[in-house]
Design a protein around this motif. Sequence first.
Motif, PDB file in Angstrom:
ATOM      1  N   ARG A  63      -0.810  23.154  -4.539  1.00  0.00           N
ATOM      2  CA  ARG A  63      -0.324  24.336  -5.256  1.00  0.00           C
ATOM      3  C   ARG A  63       1.089  24.799  -4.867  1.00  0.00           C
ATOM      4  N   PRO A  64       1.428  24.922  -3.566  1.00  0.00           N
ATOM      5  CA  PRO A  64       2.779  25.468  -3.317  1.00  0.00           C
ATOM      6  C   PRO A  64       3.878  24.410  -3.432  1.00  0.00           C
ATOM      7  N   VAL A 106       0.871  -1.185   0.000  1.00  0.00           N
ATOM      8  CA  VAL A 106       0.000   0.000   0.000  1.00  0.00           C
ATOM      9  C   VAL A 106       0.906   1.233   0.000  1.00  0.00           C
ATOM     10  N   ASN A 107       0.724   2.105  -0.972  1.00  0.00           N
ATOM     11  CA  ASN A 107       1.502   3.336  -1.075  1.00  0.00           C
ATOM     12  C   ASN A 107       0.689   4.522  -0.569  1.00  0.00           C
ATOM     13  N   THR A 108       1.325   5.398   0.213  1.00  0.00           N
ATOM     14  CA  THR A 108       0.632   6.630   0.601  1.00  0.00           C
ATOM     15  C   THR A 108       0.955   7.700  -0.435  1.00  0.00           C
ATOM     16  N   SER A 109      -0.040   7.970  -1.291  1.00  0.00           N
ATOM     17  CA  SER A 109       0.093   9.039  -2.284  1.00  0.00           C
ATOM     18  C   SER A 109      -0.539  10.295  -1.686  1.00  0.00           C
ATOM     19  N   SER A 110      -1.255  11.067  -2.482  1.00  0.00           N
ATOM     20  CA  SER A 110      -1.909  12.292  -1.995  1.00  0.00           C
ATOM     21  C   SER A 110      -2.948  12.719  -3.017  1.00  0.00           C
ATOM     22  N   VAL A 111      -3.946  13.463  -2.555  1.00  0.00           N
ATOM     23  CA  VAL A 111      -4.908  14.050  -3.488  1.00  0.00           C
ATOM     24  C   VAL A 111      -4.184  15.002  -4.449  1.00  0.00           C
ATOM     25  N   ALA A 112      -3.005  15.488  -4.001  1.00  0.00           N
ATOM     26  CA  ALA A 112      -2.223  16.413  -4.840  1.00  0.00           C
ATOM     27  C   ALA A 112      -1.646  15.735  -6.082  1.00  0.00           C
ATOM     28  N   VAL A 118       4.321  16.250  -8.547  1.00  0.00           N
ATOM     29  CA  VAL A 118       4.897  15.375  -9.587  1.00  0.00           C
ATOM     30  C   VAL A 118       5.260  14.020  -8.988  1.00  0.00           C
ATOM     31  N   ALA A 119       5.867  14.041  -7.790  1.00  0.00           N
ATOM     32  CA  ALA A 119       6.263  12.784  -7.138  1.00  0.00           C
ATOM     33  C   ALA A 119       5.035  11.924  -6.848  1.00  0.00           C
ATOM     34  N   LYS A 120       3.975  12.536  -6.322  1.00  0.00           N
ATOM     35  CA  LYS A 120       2.788  11.747  -5.964  1.00  0.00           C
ATOM     36  C   LYS A 120       2.053  11.258  -7.222  1.00  0.00           C
ATOM     37  N   ALA A 121       2.097  12.041  -8.312  1.00  0.00           N
ATOM     38  CA  ALA A 121       1.538  11.545  -9.581  1.00  0.00           C
ATOM     39  C   ALA A 121       2.314  10.305 -10.010  1.00  0.00           C
ATOM     40  N   GLY A 122       3.629  10.342  -9.780  1.00  0.00           N
ATOM     41  CA  GLY A 122       4.464   9.176 -10.081  1.00  0.00           C
ATOM     42  C   GLY A 122       4.105   7.987  -9.204  1.00  0.00           C
ATOM     43  N   VAL A 123       3.780   8.248  -7.944  1.00  0.00           N
ATOM     44  CA  VAL A 123       3.388   7.156  -7.040  1.00  0.00           C
ATOM     45  C   VAL A 123       2.107   6.495  -7.556  1.00  0.00           C
TER      46      VAL A 123
END
Length: 250
Positions: A151-152, A137-143, A158-163
Amino acid sequence: MSFKNKVVVVTGSGSGIGAAAAVLFAENGAHVVIVDCSETRANTTAGKCEQYGNKVLVIIADVSKQEDDEKIIKQTIETFGKLDVLVNNAGTASEEKILDGTILDTYDKIMNTNLRSVVVLTSLAAPHLAKTKGCIVNTSSVASTDIKAGRPFPSYCVAKAGVDSFTRVSAFELASSGVRVNAVNPGPVRTNILEHAGLSGNWEDFSKSTVLKKASEPKEIANLILYLASDKANSITGACYKIDNGMALC
Ligand code: NAD
């Protein structure tokens, strides 16, 4: 959900979501491997897990370093002889801008901590998970998909999109080995990440950016992580679950 005699590695389990998940795994019968770069935080979580009577192993490691990732898997196998669940949870963020070039100062650290560690640990753990028909199970983000939410933090987005993407591609490849891979995508969660990463902002403002007007508690995210790691989720792989108080709807 029973994890009796299961061996579960949770990275970044000294605090926040990882700590809540580690304690919940221990409460449900698992032997837990606490991984964190902070010894103090790791030992605090270990103390909470030990009350449930199962074995607890603490590994102090920086997941952004491949040699530390190798140490995590090696020590886990040496101690327990097997691995059932890997939770790739350790993460951090940095406020940065593209226009003024500050992204170039922090990009590598954010990518190595949030994404490269997931790729490296998944690869190192996969042969062991194949033997136990385990899961990740990977912890990604809504981001990962909601740019406004992150936003900031452009590198973090980009990293979480990669996850998310790696969750799908690793689920695809590892399915034939009987290994499931999923991700959770939290919105705001009341943890120490702002303080640990030196970020501005506060949970009250983040809460206003959700339709439910609240931030989650770490245990709520831990509940979803345990569900995805359990036998109840045997039909789920390659999924990225938003648990964001409707932040993505705003
Ligand atoms: P936290 O700061 O409370 O806990 C993170 C833990 O990870 C800390 O104990 C820290 O020492 C450890 N850590 C950080 N970098 C590490 C490294 N390189 N090696 C080993 N350990 C490391 O934060 P949290 O909110 O619980 O974050 C956990 C995960 O949840 C992260 O991946 C984060 O991106 C994600 N997340 C958090 C939120 C939120 O609002 N809190 C939202 C979406 C996603």
